[in-house]
Design an enzyme around this catalytic site. Structure first.
Site, PDB file in Angstrom:
ATOM      1  N   PHE A 168       0.827  -1.208   0.000  1.00  0.00           N
ATOM      2  CA  PHE A 168       0.000   0.000   0.000  1.00  0.00           C
ATOM      3  C   PHE A 168       0.865   1.263   0.000  1.00  0.00           C
ATOM      4  CE2 PHE A 168      -3.362  -2.873   1.679  1.00  0.00           C
ATOM      5  CZ  PHE A 168      -4.381  -2.534   0.798  1.00  0.00           C
ATOM      6  N   PHE A 218      -3.245  -5.437  -9.510  1.00  0.00           N
ATOM      7  CA  PHE A 218      -3.845  -5.897  -8.254  1.00  0.00           C
ATOM      8  C   PHE A 218      -3.080  -7.098  -7.691  1.00  0.00           C
ATOM      9  CE2 PHE A 218      -6.973  -7.726  -5.368  1.00  0.00           C
ATOM     10  CZ  PHE A 218      -7.449  -6.588  -4.734  1.00  0.00           C
ATOM     11  N   ARG A 267      -8.759   4.531   3.886  1.00  0.00           N
ATOM     12  CA  ARG A 267      -8.194   4.719   2.548  1.00  0.00           C
ATOM     13  C   ARG A 267      -9.248   5.127   1.530  1.00  0.00           C
ATOM     14  NH1 ARG A 267      -3.235   3.267   0.546  1.00  0.00           N
ATOM     15  NH2 ARG A 267      -3.106   2.938  -1.704  1.00  0.00           N
TER      16      ARG A 267
END
Length: 337
Positions: free
Chosen positions: A72, A174, A314
């Site tokens: 992240f 991803f 987020r």
């Protein structure tokens, strides 16, 4: 639909996991102390992993959670390098990550915290299963790094990929294969090619990841519109299929619901494969339960991803002072003043 069909679970190690990953982010200088104090727990990065890799040994789950938190932070650095026009910085980081992936022990004291943190987490992941698994993980993540490079160029040029092109790229950005690979150390067993390549197992794994990527697109759409993003299924549908934003959201939802239904069918086939293996040979006594554990955690991915997107700061763009700049991003440390 998710809450009914996929009950939420959390690994019992989760409270300690959260504490240790928070400390690791500080130790590796991946987030400054004030950002960690204010945002780390609310970002729910450890919740996501603790809801996915159930049954994993504590040290395996800790390594996965730290790696996920690093991912992240890397994603945020990539975004800031695009937003603030730093292609040379991105190219340097890209090359360093490729090098650290192949030789993590040589990069444990790298001056760039992002490279050091990556090397640390990867070296721990490499310690659980044989070198064949390590080489596969490395091959898959080299592809992820290159996909991030394509995304960098697309965003810099303002290029919105067409739907099918986007979906293929999304499977890489991803990191579909990475999260699926990590099911194996969680189950304590490297799966042979005959299992990973079996249509029933491969389809269940793909659908669990497709759901996660598309649900992420749905929930991050406001954030990504605010940040002038070009990589989102909804944005591709609007740009290339002529849909309105409302129609695009409906279409993403439809695809998500179809993905859930298809997974429930694929899951039955994958569990049948596990049952067939159990007891056939001495190796099958170990392999069958490992396959069953991996498929069970594919199922857990649905609830974990769902709750993460509804609880993580987020995606709470409406609460940010600047909808285009996440408050947990350390702009100054990334080279901005």
């Amino acid at each position: 639909m998710i809450e009914d069909a996929f009950p939420r679970q959390l690994h019992p190690y989760w409270p300690k996991l959260q504490e240790n990953t928070r400390d690791w982010l500080l130790e590796k200088r991946l987030m400054p102390a004030d950002k960690v104090r204010e945002y780390a727990d609310g970002l729910c990065y450890t919740d996501l992993m603790a809801g996915y890799y159930l049954g994993a040994p504590d040290d395996v789950l800790q390594a996965i959670a730290d790696y996920s938190a690093w991912f992240f932070v890397w994603d945020d650095r990539h975004d800031r390098d695009i937003v603030h026009g730093r292609p040379a910085d991105w190219r340097l980081l890209r090359n360093r990550l490729h090098a650290a992936l192949d030789a993590p022990l040589h990069h444990l004291h790298h001056p760039d915290p992002l490279v050091e943190g990556f090397a640390d987490s990867v070296s721990r992941l490499y310690s659980f299963l044989p070198r064949t698994w390590n080489r596969r993980f490395a091959r898959h993540f080299h592809a992820v790094i290159e996909a991030y490079d394509r995304e960098f160029r697309n965003r810099t040029e303002g290029y919105v990929p067409k739907v099918e092109e986007y979906l293929a790229l999304r499977r890489l950005t991803f990191a579909h294969r990475i999260w699926t690979d990590l099911l194996e150390p969680s189950a304590g067993c490297e799966l042979p090619d005959s299992v990973r390549g079996h249509p029933a197992y491969r389809r269940a794994a793909l659908l669990s990841q497709e759901f996660a990527a598309w649900y992420n697109d749905l929930c991050s759409l406001p954030k990504e519109i605010a940040g002038d993003e070009v990589h989102n299924l909804g944005i591709s549908l609007v740009t290339h299929e002529g849909l309105t934003l409302e129609e695009a959201v409906d279409e993403v939802r439809r695809r998500i619901e179809e993905c859930i239904a298809e997974f429930l069918e694929a899951e039955r086939g994958a569990l049948a494969l596990a049952a067939e293996m159990t007891g056939e040979t001495a190796h099958g006594e170990e392999l069958g339960p490992a396959v069953r554990a991996c498929v069970g955690n594919m199922r857990n991915w649905f609830s974990s991803v769902y709750w993460f997107h509804h609880e993580s700061g987020r995606y709470m763009v409406d609460s940010w002072d600047d909808r285009s700049t996440p408050p947990y991003v350390n702009n100054e440390a990334a080279g901005e003043k």
